[in-house]
Write a protein that holds these residues in place. Sequence first.
Motif, PDB file in Angstrom:
ATOM      1  N   TYR A  23       0.817  -1.212   0.000  1.00  0.00           N
ATOM      2  CA  TYR A  23       0.000   0.000   0.000  1.00  0.00           C
ATOM      3  C   TYR A  23       0.855   1.268   0.000  1.00  0.00           C
ATOM      4  O   TYR A  23       0.616   2.191  -0.776  1.00  0.00           O
ATOM      5  N   THR A  31      -3.307   8.804  -2.045  1.00  0.00           N
ATOM      6  CA  THR A  31      -4.298   9.026  -0.975  1.00  0.00           C
ATOM      7  C   THR A  31      -3.813  10.068   0.040  1.00  0.00           C
ATOM      8  O   THR A  31      -4.615  10.808   0.604  1.00  0.00           O
ATOM      9  N   ALA A  54     -10.203   3.100   9.549  1.00  0.00           N
ATOM     10  CA  ALA A  54      -9.634   2.487   8.336  1.00  0.00           C
ATOM     11  C   ALA A  54      -8.274   3.131   8.081  1.00  0.00           C
ATOM     12  O   ALA A  54      -7.978   3.587   6.977  1.00  0.00           O
ATOM     13  N   ASP A  75      -8.052  -0.163  12.286  1.00  0.00           N
ATOM     14  CA  ASP A  75      -8.193  -0.805  10.972  1.00  0.00           C
ATOM     15  C   ASP A  75      -8.468  -2.285  11.234  1.00  0.00           C
ATOM     16  O   ASP A  75      -7.983  -2.850  12.209  1.00  0.00           O
ATOM     17  N   PHE A  76      -9.252  -2.924  10.342  1.00  0.00           N
ATOM     18  CA  PHE A  76      -9.555  -4.341  10.590  1.00  0.00           C
ATOM     19  C   PHE A  76      -8.449  -5.270  10.114  1.00  0.00           C
ATOM     20  O   PHE A  76      -8.496  -6.462  10.392  1.00  0.00           O
ATOM     21  N   ASP A  97     -13.229  -3.365  13.612  1.00  0.00           N
ATOM     22  CA  ASP A  97     -14.120  -3.110  12.480  1.00  0.00           C
ATOM     23  C   ASP A  97     -14.754  -1.726  12.594  1.00  0.00           C
ATOM     24  O   ASP A  97     -15.311  -1.389  13.652  1.00  0.00           O
ATOM     25  N   ALA A  98     -14.693  -0.977  11.504  1.00  0.00           N
ATOM     26  CA  ALA A  98     -15.295   0.366  11.462  1.00  0.00           C
ATOM     27  C   ALA A  98     -16.798   0.326  11.703  1.00  0.00           C
ATOM     28  O   ALA A  98     -17.404   1.336  12.049  1.00  0.00           O
ATOM     29  N   ASN A 114     -10.194   8.395   5.723  1.00  0.00           N
ATOM     30  CA  ASN A 114      -9.640   8.739   4.410  1.00  0.00           C
ATOM     31  C   ASN A 114      -9.713   7.514   3.501  1.00  0.00           C
ATOM     32  O   ASN A 114      -8.955   6.562   3.666  1.00  0.00           O
ATOM     33  N   PHE A 115     -10.652   7.540   2.566  1.00  0.00           N
ATOM     34  CA  PHE A 115     -10.838   6.459   1.584  1.00  0.00           C
ATOM     35  C   PHE A 115     -11.068   5.090   2.228  1.00  0.00           C
ATOM     36  O   PHE A 115     -10.527   4.090   1.761  1.00  0.00           O
ATOM     37  N   LEU A 120     -16.495  -0.573   3.308  1.00  0.00           N
ATOM     38  CA  LEU A 120     -17.335  -1.253   4.296  1.00  0.00           C
ATOM     39  C   LEU A 120     -18.536  -1.884   3.602  1.00  0.00           C
ATOM     40  O   LEU A 120     -19.102  -1.304   2.669  1.00  0.00           O
TER      41      LEU A 120
HETATM   42  C1  SAM Z   1      -7.815   2.629   0.735  1.00  0.00           C
HETATM   43  S1  SAM Z   1      -7.178   2.119   2.313  1.00  0.00           S
HETATM   44  C2  SAM Z   1      -7.072   3.689   3.129  1.00  0.00           C
HETATM   45  C3  SAM Z   1      -5.916   3.765   4.111  1.00  0.00           C
HETATM   46  C4  SAM Z   1      -5.642   5.112   4.731  1.00  0.00           C
HETATM   47  N1  SAM Z   1      -6.809   5.623   5.447  1.00  0.00           N
HETATM   48  C5  SAM Z   1      -5.125   6.155   3.775  1.00  0.00           C
HETATM   49  O1  SAM Z   1      -5.339   7.339   4.070  1.00  0.00           O
HETATM   50  O2  SAM Z   1      -4.469   5.863   2.778  1.00  0.00           O
HETATM   51  C6  SAM Z   1      -8.598   1.378   3.048  1.00  0.00           C
HETATM   52  C7  SAM Z   1      -8.356   0.806   4.423  1.00  0.00           C
HETATM   53  O3  SAM Z   1      -9.619   0.427   4.957  1.00  0.00           O
HETATM   54  C8  SAM Z   1      -9.430  -0.701   5.778  1.00  0.00           C
HETATM   55  N2  SAM Z   1     -10.757  -1.302   5.976  1.00  0.00           N
HETATM   56  C9  SAM Z   1     -11.572  -1.818   5.033  1.00  0.00           C
HETATM   57  N3  SAM Z   1     -12.703  -2.285   5.598  1.00  0.00           N
HETATM   58  C10 SAM Z   1     -12.607  -2.041   6.935  1.00  0.00           C
HETATM   59  C11 SAM Z   1     -13.460  -2.285   8.056  1.00  0.00           C
HETATM   60  N4  SAM Z   1     -14.638  -2.903   7.905  1.00  0.00           N
HETATM   61  N5  SAM Z   1     -13.061  -1.876   9.270  1.00  0.00           N
HETATM   62  C12 SAM Z   1     -11.854  -1.273   9.440  1.00  0.00           C
HETATM   63  N6  SAM Z   1     -10.988  -1.042   8.424  1.00  0.00           N
HETATM   64  C13 SAM Z   1     -11.364  -1.415   7.181  1.00  0.00           C
HETATM   65  C14 SAM Z   1      -8.423  -1.530   4.987  1.00  0.00           C
HETATM   66  O4  SAM Z   1      -7.775  -2.504   5.770  1.00  0.00           O
HETATM   67  C15 SAM Z   1      -7.483  -0.451   4.474  1.00  0.00           C
HETATM   68  O5  SAM Z   1      -6.412  -0.242   5.356  1.00  0.00           O
END
Ligand code: SAM
Length: 274
Positions: A23, A31, A54, A75-76, A97-98, A114-115, A120
């Motif tokens: 990532y 991002t 997240a 973050d999950f 989990d969010a 952020n993104f 979800l």
């Molecule tokens: C596109 S990345 C964004 C990362 C970071 N926020 C950024 O600014 O670049 C999406 C993130 O969402 C997390 N994520 C996805 N579904 C989730 C959930 N249900 N609960 C918590 N985190 C989650 C993923 O593990 C990933 O790290």
Amino acid sequence: MEQVPDKFTQFEHEGWERVAHKYDSVWSSLTRQFIPYLINAAEVNAGMSVLDVACGPGYVSDAVRKAGAIPRGIDFSEKMIAIAKTTFPDLSFVQGDAQNLPFEDASFNRVLINFGLLHLAHPEQGCAEAYRVLKSGGRFGFTVWAGPEKNPGAKIVNDAIEAHGDLDVGLPEGPPHYLYGDRQECQQVLEQAGFDGNSMNHNMRTVEWRLPSASYFFQAERDAGVRTAGLLSRQSPERLDAIRVAIENGIGRYARGSEIVLPMAARVVVVSKP
Ligand SMILES: C[S@@+](CC[C@H](N)C(=O)[O-])C[C@H]1O[C@@H](n2cnc3c(N)ncnc32)[C@H](O)[C@@H]1O
């Protein structure tokens, strides 16, 4: 994580565990550019407690700390949390989990995503949880990608997949890719979660993403993405190649000297809890 997550959450979880180590090098130059917009729009000030949902590798948390506030990341993905802890050892990160945040009601001044929201299975549940853990007068801020009509980068991928892809490949159903792009619809969902719809800021921001080659975006989606990667991995070799060529041709238009400068647009949304 809930004990038996739904199929989409499971798919997302497996995906992020698989690509977490890529990532930072593949996506963060894109991002991260939106974080200052998010922090400014949410008016993060010194001393505030801020939940970074997240959080991935923890960039929002780092920016929050630099603003003098106190971040907490969640973050999950276990791997993402491990990377965040290694990258920012003095900050606090927890796995969870969010859609089911392990925090008391009214714990934070700000909740930022952020993104993450459209990863979800139930983004409206993510909004409801943000509302619950915010203090009265607190603010919820998030970014989501703008749709193809406003977002040249998204349009290239979208058009290529629409023209050449097979969408019926048995992926678990998730939220629409560009949900919350429409101001009214976004306000309605946030009001349903309890937020003050009249306080909502819903702005579009466009950044320049510098890519080393025309093939970079396709490779990033295929090798370091989750949802689009799932779709690409289920295409026939002929379809996959046609998608690749269409994306590379679309991106060629944005060549500037030896690099590609691709405009990418997102909505930055902030709303208050009464
Ligand atoms: C596109 S990345 C964004 C990362 C970071 N926020 C950024 O600014 O670049 C999406 C993130 O969402 C997390 N994520 C996805 N579904 C989730 C959930 N249900 N609960 C918590 N985190 C989650 C993923 O593990 C990933 O790290």
